[in-house]
Design a protein around this motif. Sequence first.
Motif, PDB file in Angstrom:
ATOM      1  N   ILE A 135      10.276   2.333  -5.337  1.00 55.23           N
ATOM      2  CA  ILE A 135       8.935   2.782  -4.950  1.00 55.23           C
ATOM      3  C   ILE A 135       8.143   1.603  -4.414  1.00 55.23           C
ATOM      4  O   ILE A 135       7.496   1.693  -3.363  1.00 55.23           O
ATOM      5  CB  ILE A 135       8.214   3.428  -6.159  1.00 55.23           C
ATOM      6  CG1 ILE A 135       9.000   4.635  -6.667  1.00 55.23           C
ATOM      7  CG2 ILE A 135       6.790   3.841  -5.783  1.00 55.23           C
ATOM      8  CD1 ILE A 135       8.570   5.144  -8.034  1.00 55.23           C
ATOM      9  N   GLN A 138       8.911   0.447  -0.864  1.00 54.38           N
ATOM     10  CA  GLN A 138       8.333   1.259   0.218  1.00 54.38           C
ATOM     11  C   GLN A 138       6.922   0.804   0.585  1.00 54.38           C
ATOM     12  O   GLN A 138       6.436   1.137   1.664  1.00 54.38           O
ATOM     13  CB  GLN A 138       8.282   2.733  -0.186  1.00 54.38           C
ATOM     14  CG  GLN A 138       9.620   3.359  -0.405  1.00 54.38           C
ATOM     15  CD  GLN A 138       9.502   4.763  -0.991  1.00 54.38           C
ATOM     16  OE1 GLN A 138       8.435   5.232  -1.352  1.00 54.38           O
ATOM     17  NE2 GLN A 138      10.641   5.448  -1.076  1.00 54.38           N
ATOM     18  N   LEU A 139       6.270   0.046  -0.287  1.00 57.42           N
ATOM     19  CA  LEU A 139       4.884  -0.345  -0.064  1.00 57.42           C
ATOM     20  C   LEU A 139       4.726  -1.399   1.020  1.00 57.42           C
ATOM     21  O   LEU A 139       3.709  -1.426   1.718  1.00 57.42           O
ATOM     22  CB  LEU A 139       4.262  -0.856  -1.360  1.00 57.42           C
ATOM     23  CG  LEU A 139       4.201   0.132  -2.508  1.00 57.42           C
ATOM     24  CD1 LEU A 139       3.618  -0.521  -3.747  1.00 57.42           C
ATOM     25  CD2 LEU A 139       3.390   1.359  -2.114  1.00 57.42           C
ATOM     26  N   PRO A 144      -0.490   0.965  -3.182  1.00 55.34           N
ATOM     27  CA  PRO A 144       0.204   2.242  -3.383  1.00 55.34           C
ATOM     28  C   PRO A 144      -0.751   3.432  -3.263  1.00 55.34           C
ATOM     29  O   PRO A 144      -1.927   3.340  -3.595  1.00 55.34           O
ATOM     30  CB  PRO A 144       0.748   2.121  -4.807  1.00 55.34           C
ATOM     31  CG  PRO A 144      -0.112   1.111  -5.476  1.00 55.34           C
ATOM     32  CD  PRO A 144      -0.581   0.183  -4.401  1.00 55.34           C
ATOM     33  N   GLU A 147       0.046   9.072  -5.142  1.00 53.12           N
ATOM     34  CA  GLU A 147       1.348   9.639  -5.478  1.00 53.12           C
ATOM     35  C   GLU A 147       2.333   8.547  -5.913  1.00 53.12           C
ATOM     36  O   GLU A 147       3.104   8.729  -6.848  1.00 53.12           O
ATOM     37  CB  GLU A 147       1.935  10.426  -4.296  1.00 53.12           C
ATOM     38  CG  GLU A 147       1.163  11.666  -3.917  1.00 53.12           C
ATOM     39  CD  GLU A 147      -0.056  11.367  -3.036  1.00 53.12           C
ATOM     40  OE1 GLU A 147      -0.109  10.298  -2.380  1.00 53.12           O
ATOM     41  OE2 GLU A 147      -0.975  12.200  -3.027  1.00 53.12           O
ATOM     42  N   GLN A 148       2.315   7.423  -5.205  1.00 55.97           N
ATOM     43  CA  GLN A 148       3.205   6.319  -5.562  1.00 55.97           C
ATOM     44  C   GLN A 148       2.811   5.719  -6.914  1.00 55.97           C
ATOM     45  O   GLN A 148       3.679   5.390  -7.724  1.00 55.97           O
ATOM     46  CB  GLN A 148       3.179   5.248  -4.473  1.00 55.97           C
ATOM     47  CG  GLN A 148       3.874   5.681  -3.192  1.00 55.97           C
ATOM     48  CD  GLN A 148       3.598   4.748  -2.036  1.00 55.97           C
ATOM     49  OE1 GLN A 148       2.494   4.209  -1.900  1.00 55.97           O
ATOM     50  NE2 GLN A 148       4.607   4.558  -1.184  1.00 55.97           N
TER      51      GLN A 148
END
Length: 192
Positions: A135, A138-139, A144, A147-148
Amino acid sequence: MRFAFLAAASVLAFAAAPAVAAPAVPAAVVQQDVTDAELASYAAAEEGVRAVQAQVQGQITAEQQAAMVAAIEGAGLTLDRFNAISQSVQAGDEILAARLAVARAPESPAGSVGATATDAELGQFATAMAAVRPIAAQLNGAAPTAEQQAAMAEAIASSGLALERFNAISGALAADQRLQARVALAAARSDG
């Protein structure tokens, strides 16, 4: 006499006069058969061997070999046991290598997060990190999304570790080599 001393980071090969036969290198050990006390002795023996190695110029002398053996035996190991542990680490026993890293690391400061963290907590931390890492990747440095954040919080909660404790361990990692090594060991154990 010829000895092959294998360290976790590099192979330390020492050769002496060809007139003396080389001892047989023992079979690799199973990491569960190596005690924490043996790993502490191994780490101390490595330091002694490296100190002698730093003095070697060209071919090793009989006196230097004797000094290396004395360092190993002085640390409480036989040459065969030292070589067997070395061989296992070099053969890719990740858990043994991680345990050795813990033995090499200085103690966490008394009362610190690292000193108070249990093995169970570090196992939970490693599990949470494995779930949070994709997760966070992906940042790409961005903040974030809601949702993250929720996904990361859920990953941490599902590990069984409280968010506050996760953050405390995470915050302490950079300054505590022993804690870093213990987390790496917990991760290796969860992978293995």
